[in-house]
Design a protein around this motif. Structure first.
Motif, PDB file in Angstrom:
ATOM      1  N   ALA A  65     -99.769 -18.155  -9.114  1.00  0.00           N
ATOM      2  CA  ALA A  65     -99.909 -18.163 -10.571  1.00  0.00           C
ATOM      3  C   ALA A  65    -101.387 -18.225 -10.970  1.00  0.00           C
ATOM      4  O   ALA A  65    -102.213 -18.796 -10.238  1.00  0.00           O
ATOM      5  CB  ALA A  65     -99.165 -19.362 -11.151  1.00  0.00           C
ATOM      6  N   PRO A  66    -101.712 -17.663 -12.124  1.00  0.00           N
ATOM      7  CA  PRO A  66    -103.099 -17.756 -12.614  1.00  0.00           C
ATOM      8  C   PRO A  66    -103.436 -19.203 -12.987  1.00  0.00           C
ATOM      9  O   PRO A  66    -102.545 -20.037 -13.140  1.00  0.00           O
ATOM     10  CB  PRO A  66    -103.102 -16.851 -13.841  1.00  0.00           C
ATOM     11  CG  PRO A  66    -101.689 -16.754 -14.267  1.00  0.00           C
ATOM     12  CD  PRO A  66    -100.849 -16.928 -13.037  1.00  0.00           C
ATOM     13  N   LEU A  67    -104.726 -19.462 -13.133  1.00  0.00           N
ATOM     14  CA  LEU A  67    -105.202 -20.795 -13.518  1.00  0.00           C
ATOM     15  C   LEU A  67    -105.663 -20.788 -14.964  1.00  0.00           C
ATOM     16  O   LEU A  67    -106.072 -19.752 -15.488  1.00  0.00           O
ATOM     17  CB  LEU A  67    -106.370 -21.209 -12.626  1.00  0.00           C
ATOM     18  CG  LEU A  67    -106.091 -21.309 -11.131  1.00  0.00           C
ATOM     19  CD1 LEU A  67    -107.370 -21.599 -10.370  1.00  0.00           C
ATOM     20  CD2 LEU A  67    -105.030 -22.351 -10.847  1.00  0.00           C
ATOM     21  N   THR A  68    -105.615 -21.939 -15.605  1.00  0.00           N
ATOM     22  CA  THR A  68    -106.180 -22.097 -16.938  1.00  0.00           C
ATOM     23  C   THR A  68    -107.382 -23.029 -16.845  1.00  0.00           C
ATOM     24  O   THR A  68    -107.406 -23.941 -16.006  1.00  0.00           O
ATOM     25  CB  THR A  68    -105.154 -22.662 -17.942  1.00  0.00           C
ATOM     26  OG1 THR A  68    -104.701 -23.926 -17.469  1.00  0.00           O
ATOM     27  CG2 THR A  68    -103.973 -21.736 -18.112  1.00  0.00           C
ATOM     28  N   LEU A  69    -108.356 -22.780 -17.686  1.00  0.00           N
ATOM     29  CA  LEU A  69    -109.516 -23.672 -17.743  1.00  0.00           C
ATOM     30  C   LEU A  69    -109.091 -24.983 -18.387  1.00  0.00           C
ATOM     31  O   LEU A  69    -108.379 -24.989 -19.384  1.00  0.00           O
ATOM     32  CB  LEU A  69    -110.645 -23.039 -18.548  1.00  0.00           C
ATOM     33  CG  LEU A  69    -111.369 -21.889 -17.868  1.00  0.00           C
ATOM     34  CD1 LEU A  69    -112.314 -21.202 -18.846  1.00  0.00           C
ATOM     35  CD2 LEU A  69    -112.131 -22.378 -16.644  1.00  0.00           C
ATOM     36  N   ARG A 143    -104.665 -25.565 -12.981  1.00  0.00           N
ATOM     37  CA  ARG A 143    -105.816 -25.751 -13.864  1.00  0.00           C
ATOM     38  C   ARG A 143    -107.098 -25.709 -13.031  1.00  0.00           C
ATOM     39  O   ARG A 143    -107.075 -25.958 -11.844  1.00  0.00           O
ATOM     40  CB  ARG A 143    -105.699 -27.077 -14.588  1.00  0.00           C
ATOM     41  CG  ARG A 143    -104.329 -27.211 -15.272  1.00  0.00           C
ATOM     42  CD  ARG A 143    -104.140 -28.448 -16.079  1.00  0.00           C
ATOM     43  NE  ARG A 143    -104.679 -28.430 -17.419  1.00  0.00           N
ATOM     44  CZ  ARG A 143    -104.374 -27.574 -18.381  1.00  0.00           C
ATOM     45  NH1 ARG A 143    -103.543 -26.603 -18.147  1.00  0.00           N
ATOM     46  NH2 ARG A 143    -104.890 -27.670 -19.571  1.00  0.00           N
ATOM     47  N   MET A 144    -108.201 -25.417 -13.703  1.00  0.00           N
ATOM     48  CA  MET A 144    -109.472 -25.345 -12.990  1.00  0.00           C
ATOM     49  C   MET A 144    -110.651 -25.699 -13.879  1.00  0.00           C
ATOM     50  O   MET A 144    -110.561 -25.683 -15.108  1.00  0.00           O
ATOM     51  CB  MET A 144    -109.691 -23.946 -12.409  1.00  0.00           C
ATOM     52  CG  MET A 144    -109.961 -22.874 -13.471  1.00  0.00           C
ATOM     53  SD  MET A 144    -110.392 -21.245 -12.807  1.00  0.00           S
ATOM     54  CE  MET A 144    -112.136 -21.422 -12.532  1.00  0.00           C
ATOM     55  N   GLY A 145    -111.752 -26.010 -13.235  1.00  0.00           N
ATOM     56  CA  GLY A 145    -113.069 -26.141 -13.848  1.00  0.00           C
ATOM     57  C   GLY A 145    -114.064 -25.570 -12.854  1.00  0.00           C
ATOM     58  O   GLY A 145    -113.880 -25.709 -11.644  1.00  0.00           O
ATOM     59  N   ILE A 146    -115.095 -24.903 -13.340  1.00  0.00           N
ATOM     60  CA  ILE A 146    -116.099 -24.307 -12.446  1.00  0.00           C
ATOM     61  C   ILE A 146    -117.466 -24.416 -13.106  1.00  0.00           C
ATOM     62  O   ILE A 146    -117.599 -24.225 -14.314  1.00  0.00           O
ATOM     63  CB  ILE A 146    -115.748 -22.838 -12.108  1.00  0.00           C
ATOM     64  CG1 ILE A 146    -116.710 -22.279 -11.046  1.00  0.00           C
ATOM     65  CG2 ILE A 146    -115.675 -21.977 -13.352  1.00  0.00           C
ATOM     66  CD1 ILE A 146    -116.302 -20.944 -10.458  1.00  0.00           C
ATOM     67  N   ALA A 147    -118.474 -24.758 -12.301  1.00  0.00           N
ATOM     68  CA  ALA A 147    -119.816 -24.925 -12.858  1.00  0.00           C
ATOM     69  C   ALA A 147    -120.871 -24.664 -11.793  1.00  0.00           C
ATOM     70  O   ALA A 147    -120.586 -24.703 -10.591  1.00  0.00           O
ATOM     71  CB  ALA A 147    -119.975 -26.339 -13.408  1.00  0.00           C
ATOM     72  N   THR A 148    -122.083 -24.407 -12.271  1.00  0.00           N
ATOM     73  CA  THR A 148    -123.252 -24.275 -11.407  1.00  0.00           C
ATOM     74  C   THR A 148    -124.348 -25.191 -11.922  1.00  0.00           C
ATOM     75  O   THR A 148    -124.331 -25.614 -13.085  1.00  0.00           O
ATOM     76  CB  THR A 148    -123.806 -22.838 -11.398  1.00  0.00           C
ATOM     77  OG1 THR A 148    -124.258 -22.510 -12.712  1.00  0.00           O
ATOM     78  CG2 THR A 148    -122.779 -21.841 -10.941  1.00  0.00           C
TER      79      THR A 148
END
Length: 166
Positions: A65-69, A143-148
């Motif tokens: 399944a896709p992820l949501t932010l 669910r996801m979170g992504i950062a740099t």
């Protein structure tokens, strides 16, 4: 000038333009798709929607399944990326997973890495690493979170945090 001469001249001009652009200032990032934006400046901003879309498309292609932010996971990813940049080393994923689960998420997972300068590089690196790929394809994640974070004096320069959870 014949047709082949025109094609040859056009190819030479295109090659010269490319070399000129490569040797001089970087091209404006707005001309590039966001997955190729360099994260190697203090003002660089990751396109989190593009990251979500790319990872979700990859997951869909493999039956997941896709992820949501998620705003909380996003804040934690930003905090973790900044902490890694300040420490000049990647963190341990287990520590971050515990922090995510303390926030009430279930089955947390994390990709914490450094040295990739674009989203495309990070995605390819994670996909080509069995443990990192398993995080992107985690069947439990919704669910996801992504950062740099950028650290100009670091040998890695760019730190990445991808957090996924249910």
């Amino acid at each position: 000038m014949g047709r082949l001469g025109l094609i040859g001249s056009a190819a030479a001009l295109l090659g010269a333009a490319c070399l000129g652009g490569c040797a001089g200032e970087p091209q404006a990032t707005s001309a590039l798709p966001s997955l190729y934006w360099p994260m190697t400046t203090n003002t660089a901003q990751l396109d989190v929607n593009a990251a979500r879309d790319m990872i979700s498309a990859y997951r869909r292609g493999r039956g997941e399944a896709p992820l949501t932010l998620d705003p909380e996971l996003q804040r934690l990813a930003e905090t973790e990326a900044a902490a890694m940049a300040a420490a000049d080393r990647p963190s341990k994923a287990q520590t971050v997973k515990v922090a995510v689960e303390r926030l009430g998420y279930d089955k947390a997972n994390a990709n914490l890495s450094a040295g990739y300068h674009t989203l495309a590089e990070a995605f390819s690196g994670w996909r080509d690493s069995a443990p990192h790929n398993a995080v992107m394809l985690d069947a439990n994640a919704t669910r996801m979170g992504i950062a740099t974070a950028y650290a100009p004096n670091s040998k890695y320069r760019v730190y990445w945090a991808l957090l996924v959870a249910k």
